[in-house]
Design a protein around this motif. Structure first.
Motif, short mmCIF file in Angstrom:
data_model
loop_
_atom_site.label_atom_id
_atom_site.label_comp_id
_atom_site.label_asym_id
_atom_site.label_seq_id
_atom_site.Cartn_x
_atom_site.Cartn_y
_atom_site.Cartn_z
N GLU A 131 -40.77 -36.08 17.96
CA GLU A 131 -41.21 -36.50 16.64
C GLU A 131 -41.64 -37.97 16.66
N GLU A 168 -50.14 -40.79 16.83
CA GLU A 168 -50.95 -40.80 15.62
C GLU A 168 -51.34 -42.22 15.22
N GLN A 224 -44.89 -38.19 18.50
CA GLN A 224 -45.96 -37.73 17.63
C GLN A 224 -46.46 -38.89 16.75
N LEU A 257 -45.45 -30.93 20.13
CA LEU A 257 -46.36 -31.97 19.68
C LEU A 257 -47.55 -31.33 18.99
N ASN A 258 -47.89 -31.81 17.81
CA ASN A 258 -48.95 -31.20 17.01
C ASN A 258 -50.26 -31.97 17.19
N PHE A 259 -50.92 -31.67 18.31
CA PHE A 259 -52.23 -32.25 18.57
C PHE A 259 -53.18 -31.13 19.00
N CYS A 262 -56.88 -36.46 16.03
CA CYS A 262 -55.65 -35.71 16.26
C CYS A 262 -55.44 -34.57 15.27
#
Length: 215
Positions: free
Chosen positions: A199, A206, A202, A46-48, A214
């Motif tokens: 995904e 968002e 995510q 997870l891109n946070f 984020c």
């Protein structure tokens, strides 16, 4: 387990990779017989970078699995220890604002299997940013508190031999009837977690967070 259990939980904490104070929190609850280490690898999917990730350890030892934990006893009538876990988890979540500086309105609660059940139950009692259930189910009628109901993402496997797909459909219908904004996705898989689900998660987070939170 004898004695009085403190209203707190142990958790693996993965701080923001940005090096800045956290602007959001992602709490993840493991399933029956696992422990806090089980879901910790998901943080890397997870891109946070401004989020604090907390992987909580269930309060009770599993009766058969060494090092395993449980939120309540699935093998007992009426889900023994469920009320205690509900109280402990709720108290711990409320304490996070003071300990981290991040309000519940910027905290996402998620869980897998039994952890997903705890998410769906306790999550509507608090002003959380959102809920995510992976292969979860309802073990009781949710009791919402307040007018603001957190948006909820429910994901499940169509071939799950542990928690049937019908349980996910039931949770979706009950939450929708309560007025919760529900997103629902299913995959052709068993009782597991796929990278593709991260995904979707995510994108869900968002959507419910301001862009500035984020990135």
């Amino acid at each position: 387990m004898k004695g009085t259990k403190p209203l707190s939980l142990e958790a693996i904490a993965i701080p923001p990779t940005s090096g800045k104070p956290p602007r959001g929190i992602m709490v993840m609850l493991h399933g029956w017989g696992a422990n806090s280490q089980d879901l910790a690898p998901l943080a890397s999917l997870l891109n946070f970078p401004d989020f604090l990730f907390l992987f909580a350890n269930a309060p009770f030892p599993h009766p058969q699995v060494r090092e395993g934990r449980m939120w309540y006893d699935l093998n007992s009538p009426n889900y023994q220890k469920l009320p205690e876990s509900q109280e402990i988890l709720t108290s711990w979540l409320r304490s996070l604002e003071e300990s981290t500086g991040v309000p519940l309105e910027r905290t996402v609660l998620s869980g897998f299997s039994q952890g997903g059940a705890m998410t769906l139950d306790v999550g509507l009692r608090l002003p959380l940013a959102g809920l995510v259930s992976l292969s979860g189910y309802l073990h009781s009628e949710p009791q919402p508190m307040g007018d603001r109901l957190p948006p909820t993402l429910i994901m499940h496997g169509t071939e799950d031999p542990v928690v049937p797909l019908s349980a996910a459909h039931q949770a979706r219908e009950v939450f929708q009837a309560l007025g919760v904004a529900v997103q629902y996705r299913e995959w052709r898989m068993g009782h597991s977690i796929l990278p593709e689900q991260m995904e979707v998660m995510q994108g869900f987070i968002e959507e419910i967070f301001p862009a500035s939170c984020c990135n």
